[in-house]
Design an enzyme around this catalytic site. Sequence first.
Site, mmCIF file in Angstrom:
data_model
loop_
_atom_site.group_PDB
_atom_site.id
_atom_site.type_symbol
_atom_site.label_atom_id
_atom_site.label_comp_id
_atom_site.label_asym_id
_atom_site.label_seq_id
_atom_site.Cartn_x
_atom_site.Cartn_y
_atom_site.Cartn_z
ATOM 1 N N HIS A 167 -5.505 -3.725 -1.609
ATOM 2 C CA HIS A 167 -5.364 -2.893 -2.682
ATOM 3 C C HIS A 167 -5.516 -3.537 -4.144
ATOM 4 C CE1 HIS A 167 -4.490 0.558 0.123
ATOM 5 N NE2 HIS A 167 -4.028 -0.549 1.090
ATOM 6 N N LYS A 203 -12.115 -0.018 -0.370
ATOM 7 C CA LYS A 203 -11.395 0.594 -1.433
ATOM 8 C C LYS A 203 -12.073 0.460 -2.714
ATOM 9 C CE LYS A 203 -7.335 -0.215 1.502
ATOM 10 N NZ LYS A 203 -8.160 -1.033 2.715
ATOM 11 N N SER A 208 0.763 -1.236 0.106
ATOM 12 C CA SER A 208 -0.129 -0.007 -0.058
ATOM 13 C C SER A 208 0.658 1.249 -0.033
ATOM 14 C CB SER A 208 -0.997 -0.085 1.160
ATOM 15 O OG SER A 208 -0.268 -0.227 2.238
#
Length: 386
Positions: free
Chosen positions: A206, A237, A178
């Site tokens: 992610h 996300k 990340s």
Amino acid sequence: MLFSYLADELEDLETAGLRRHRRMLESPQGARIVVDGREYLSFCSNDYLGLANHPALIAAAQSAAARYGVGAGASHLVSGHSVLHHELETALAAFTGLPSALLFSTGYMANLGIVTALAGRDDEIFADKLNHASLNDAVLLSRAKFTRYPHLDFAALEKRLAASRAKRKLVLTDALFSMDGDIAPVPELLALCERHDALLVLDDAHGFGVLGAFGRGILEHFGIASERIVYMATLGKAAGVFGAFVAGPVELTDYLVQRARSYIYTTATPPLLSAALSASLQLIEKEAWRRDRLRELITALRQGLKLRRWRLMDSTTPIQPVIIGANQETLAVSEALCERGIWVPAIRPPTVPKGEARLRISLSAAHGIEDVAHLAAVLNELESAA
């Protein structure tokens, strides 16, 4: 004063350029947001596909709230497990191509639940040094032997795996890191785990929604499958909503229901979120143009930045870090961007190693090429003037 020592520590953080401050968001997430009454071009959200404010997700949440209410009211094992939770778990398993999926409230809680349920005092856990804090905290809570290896140094990892005499071995890694934006070579890690009889826990927070032709994440990206893999991804996300899930063999998810304390002892997420996420999964799969746009934006940013002193890290993902180095200079550059109406966060230790403070540029399918060109031009100008 009782807490005067805390005030002293806060002052030390301020002096070192390490004190963090919250800012007030007054709009939905998007390419442009309103913070403390001012509009900014935002490059600081993990809303990679631009779904956090999508009308289809909002409509699904509103419809579910009207039918099922707002709160779940209890933990999953008491009376909080809604039909909407069940439908989402079924959809997530099908989406990832894995036998079973289990919802958790957050990625942090999912990692705590996985690791503490699967490892204990007689076991050993091997973790990349750049793993997310939730994985590290999970290892400490498990009381297993904690062995860290240098970032993506698989020769070091293999040596430590070969030397281990633990009852069980787990290898933990971010799939897409990340803060650096690089991707773990999962096939190599899986081969090591097969050779040394270890489980591989992948934190795809992610990568889910971003990697792979249909956004199914790191497993689709590499085209791999294995019962040895414990897959975790978050839903706040790229998916644009909230929550997380673990996927793998049915025996795994059934066991976590019995043993993962962060699942057992917490209230279930509001059912309306599951409805919104079911709508999100459909968009992730069908609207490949969102991932195509991300690739275009990544290329445009990397071509537009002409840095000489600062360093753009090697990343093919929506996470594009610019290493500046010193904490105070990084804060100053972030503030200079804010003054020009651009919000890019300054990331400092302990989130990143000492001396590697950086701007963490996060791209979204909601951005346009002109947004990225403007950011690149301003950064080039700020570096020249520094």
